[in-house]
Design a protein around this motif. Structure first.
Motif, short mmCIF file in Angstrom:
data_model
loop_
_atom_site.label_atom_id
_atom_site.label_comp_id
_atom_site.label_asym_id
_atom_site.label_seq_id
_atom_site.Cartn_x
_atom_site.Cartn_y
_atom_site.Cartn_z
N LEU A 141 0.86 -1.19 0.00
CA LEU A 141 0.00 0.00 0.00
C LEU A 141 0.90 1.24 0.00
O LEU A 141 1.79 1.34 0.84
N ILE A 142 0.66 2.16 -0.94
CA ILE A 142 1.54 3.33 -1.06
C ILE A 142 0.72 4.62 -0.97
O ILE A 142 0.03 5.00 -1.93
N PRO A 143 0.79 5.32 0.17
CA PRO A 143 0.11 6.62 0.22
C PRO A 143 0.74 7.58 -0.78
O PRO A 143 1.96 7.69 -0.84
N ILE A 144 -0.11 8.25 -1.59
CA ILE A 144 0.45 9.22 -2.56
C ILE A 144 -0.02 10.64 -2.25
O ILE A 144 0.60 11.61 -2.66
N ILE A 145 -1.16 10.75 -1.56
CA ILE A 145 -1.64 12.08 -1.17
C ILE A 145 -2.28 11.97 0.21
O ILE A 145 -3.09 11.07 0.45
N GLN A 146 -1.87 12.86 1.10
CA GLN A 146 -2.41 12.87 2.47
C GLN A 146 -3.50 13.91 2.55
O GLN A 146 -3.49 14.89 1.82
N GLU A 171 9.76 10.61 -5.72
CA GLU A 171 9.86 9.88 -4.44
C GLU A 171 9.03 8.59 -4.51
O GLU A 171 9.49 7.52 -4.07
N ILE A 172 7.84 8.68 -5.09
CA ILE A 172 6.98 7.49 -5.18
C ILE A 172 7.60 6.45 -6.13
O ILE A 172 7.64 5.25 -5.84
N VAL A 173 8.13 6.95 -7.26
CA VAL A 173 8.74 6.03 -8.24
C VAL A 173 9.93 5.30 -7.60
O VAL A 173 10.08 4.07 -7.76
N CYS A 174 10.76 6.03 -6.85
CA CYS A 174 11.92 5.39 -6.18
C CYS A 174 11.45 4.32 -5.21
O CYS A 174 11.99 3.21 -5.18
N GLU A 175 10.43 4.65 -4.43
CA GLU A 175 9.94 3.70 -3.43
C GLU A 175 9.38 2.44 -4.09
O GLU A 175 9.69 1.32 -3.68
N ARG A 181 11.95 -4.40 -6.56
CA ARG A 181 13.23 -5.12 -6.49
C ARG A 181 13.20 -6.16 -5.36
O ARG A 181 13.79 -7.22 -5.45
N ARG A 182 12.45 -5.83 -4.28
CA ARG A 182 12.35 -6.76 -3.15
C ARG A 182 11.24 -7.79 -3.33
O ARG A 182 10.90 -8.49 -2.39
N GLY A 183 10.57 -7.81 -4.48
CA GLY A 183 9.60 -8.87 -4.75
C GLY A 183 8.14 -8.44 -4.74
O GLY A 183 7.25 -9.26 -4.96
N ILE A 184 7.87 -7.15 -4.49
CA ILE A 184 6.48 -6.68 -4.53
C ILE A 184 6.00 -6.67 -5.99
O ILE A 184 6.68 -6.15 -6.88
N LYS A 185 4.81 -7.28 -6.22
CA LYS A 185 4.30 -7.38 -7.60
C LYS A 185 3.17 -6.38 -7.86
O LYS A 185 2.85 -6.07 -8.99
N GLU A 186 2.48 -5.98 -6.77
CA GLU A 186 1.31 -5.11 -6.96
C GLU A 186 1.35 -3.98 -5.94
O GLU A 186 1.60 -4.20 -4.77
N VAL A 187 1.08 -2.75 -6.43
CA VAL A 187 0.96 -1.63 -5.49
C VAL A 187 -0.45 -1.03 -5.59
O VAL A 187 -1.04 -1.00 -6.67
N THR A 188 -0.96 -0.59 -4.44
CA THR A 188 -2.21 0.16 -4.41
C THR A 188 -1.88 1.57 -3.92
O THR A 188 -1.39 1.74 -2.81
N GLU A 213 4.46 6.69 -15.25
CA GLU A 213 5.82 6.50 -14.70
C GLU A 213 5.95 5.13 -14.03
O GLU A 213 6.90 4.42 -14.23
N LEU A 214 4.95 4.79 -13.23
CA LEU A 214 5.04 3.52 -12.48
C LEU A 214 4.92 2.32 -13.40
O LEU A 214 5.51 1.26 -13.14
N SER A 215 4.19 2.49 -14.49
CA SER A 215 4.01 1.36 -15.44
C SER A 215 5.32 0.93 -16.06
O SER A 215 5.42 -0.19 -16.56
N SER A 216 6.32 1.84 -16.06
CA SER A 216 7.56 1.45 -16.72
C SER A 216 8.52 0.73 -15.77
O SER A 216 9.64 0.40 -16.15
N ILE A 217 8.10 0.46 -14.53
CA ILE A 217 8.97 -0.30 -13.61
C ILE A 217 8.86 -1.80 -13.97
O ILE A 217 7.78 -2.40 -13.83
#
Ligand code: SAM
Ligand code: SF4
Length: 429
Positions: A141-146, A171-175, A181-188, A213-217
């Protein structure tokens, strides 16, 4: 080694923030405990969106008071939407709490920790080890806007989480790159209103830009996001969803009511007609898009006829999932100040059951059409001997197989359906 236990209720944002807190505590050498009674430090991550959630929080705080009497060294931290700007008043009510910090106020947590001699690593957030309270999972789970700028008349969230603040795209793209890289396949991607993402950033990137941007990871397989706001969802976003393969065909699009006068009193900023048009556009651009919504019944002054409008919208829209809630007055909100909570509790309950009953029949029909079809499932774990995961549509799918499927994409042929889940067999070669 000291132990921590994190108790979380409420939305996905709270879950994400609890993961971040776990990351900080891990960095200070703490280990996750299985329950309150084995912990040296407890964090309550709270929700007060409805009175029922607040009651659970207050009950747990009472329980911890008893625990602190027998274990005076126990440290109790409270965060989430219970914590408002007047934390002194809360501190007076709950003197057994060691620290109250507002949702996402990690500097306050870190500062307190350092004063206690805890070597919290401030740079390390977000990646708790997967060996404690969190089961290993390929999803993050990735917060993008608070925060939230909307002030819907019934809602306490903007008062507790403050105004909107977006995280920079880089910052979000780096995270997410690091997580993949650590094996996460899906982000929300999370926000109270993800359609507002970026308006406060230089150059005003929006959610569609972030999705590209995220689609290109490379190592990332799927992207989801929630919650959308019907008044703000753009055609650009719908087109990005339609064209980007990694973006799943599922949306949380809360309508809240099927009656225009109620929507106005709720200050939602759209009409039923605009909502209908939006769903029509979505369904024409993204075939088979699955839709979840939220509905509040028994808003102040809601007549039988106005409730019937919500019921017929449910009938017409054929949502995949509905979260229905009875209106709960929240002190400090506009509705609490301006309207009387004048729909009787039994009437609210009856209306809630009517929506749930209708939705169960609709979900049952929608899901039965998947019988015999193949769906792609990202496998999240095992429960009672069965693997489980989500299809791209966010439907929960179970299957039995002797192989190790954790974190894998399985092709499942659906054999059995219910309104709430699907069951099938592996078809991967
Ligand atoms: N931001 C999202 C939106 O625009 O709908 C949802 C966030 S809100 C915290 C989650 C859900 O809780 C809402 O969709 C609403 O249905 C429900 N909710 C919020 N305040 C409520 C209240 N006072 N009484 C009953 N339900 C409420
Ligand atoms: Fe609450 Fe409305 Fe903001 Fe959602 S958009 S968090 S319902 S104020």
């Amino acid at each position: 080694m000291p132990h921590y236990f994190i108790w979380t209720i409420g939305c996905q944002m709270n879950k994400a923030e609890s993961q971040q807190i776990a990351g900080y505590l891990d960095s200070a050498g703490y280990q996750a405990a299985a329950s309150f009674s084995n912990a040296d430090l407890v964090v309550l991550n709270t929700c007060v969106v409805r009175q029922s959630a607040e009651n659970k929080v207050l009950g747990t705080l009472g329980l911890l008071k008893g625990l602190k009497n027998t274990h005076p060294d126990l440290q109790i931290l409270v965060t989430g939407c219970l914590v408002d700007s007047d934390s002194q008043e809360l501190q007076r009510r709950f003197p057994h709490v060691d620290l109250l910090f507002k949702p996402g106020d990690y500097p306050e947590l870190i500062d307190w920790g350092h004063k206690q001699g805890m070597p919290i690593d401030q740079k390390l957030p977000r990646y708790p080890r997967n060996d404690g309270w969190m089961a290993p999972s390929p999803c993050a789970l990735i917060p993008i806007i608070q925060g939230c700028d909307n002030f819907c008349s019934y809602c306490i969230v903007p008062y507790r989480r403050g105004r909107e603040v977006s995280r920079p795209v880089g910052e979000i793209v780096c995270e997410v790159t690091e997580l993949a890289r650590r094996g996460i396949k899906e982000v929300t991607l999370l926000g109270q209103n993800v359609d507002s993402y970026g308006h406060d950033l230089p150059g005003h990137p929006d959610l569609a830009d972030l999705l590209r941007e995220l689609s290109s990871i490379d190592d990332l397989a799927r992207i989801r996001f929630l919650t959308n706001h019907p008044k703000d969802m753009s055609l650009k976003l719908i087109e990005a969803m339609a064209s980007l393969n990694k973006v799943c065909e599922h949306l949380e699009l809360p309508v809240q009511s099927g009656d225009n006068d109620i929507l106005k009193a709720m200050r939602r900023g759209y009409t039923v007609e605009r909502y209908r048009e939006l769903v029509h556009t979505l369904r024409s651009k993204i075939p088979h898009v699955s839709l979840s919504t939220d509905i509040i019944v028994g808003f102040p002054g809601e007549t039988e006829e106005q409730f019937e409008h919500s019921l017929s919208l449910v009938q017409e829209m054929r949502f995949d999932v509905i979260h229905v809630a009875a209106y709960s007055p929240r002190p400090g909100t506009i509705a609490w100040r301006e309207y009387q909570d004048n729909v009787a509790a039994e009437v609210k309950k009856e209306r809630l059951h009517k929506i749930e009953e209708l939705q169960t029949a609709i979900a049952s029909e929608i899901n039965s059409q998947l019988q015999g079809k193949e769906v792609e499932v990202l496998v999240e774990g095992k429960k009672k001997g069965k693997w489980f995961g989500r299809a791209r549509s966010n439907k929960l799918v179970f299957f039995e197989d002797a192989g190790d499927w954790l974190g894998q994409l399985a092709r499942i042929q659906i054999e059995k359906t219910s309104p709430w889940s699907l069951k099938g067999q592996v078809k991967n070669n």
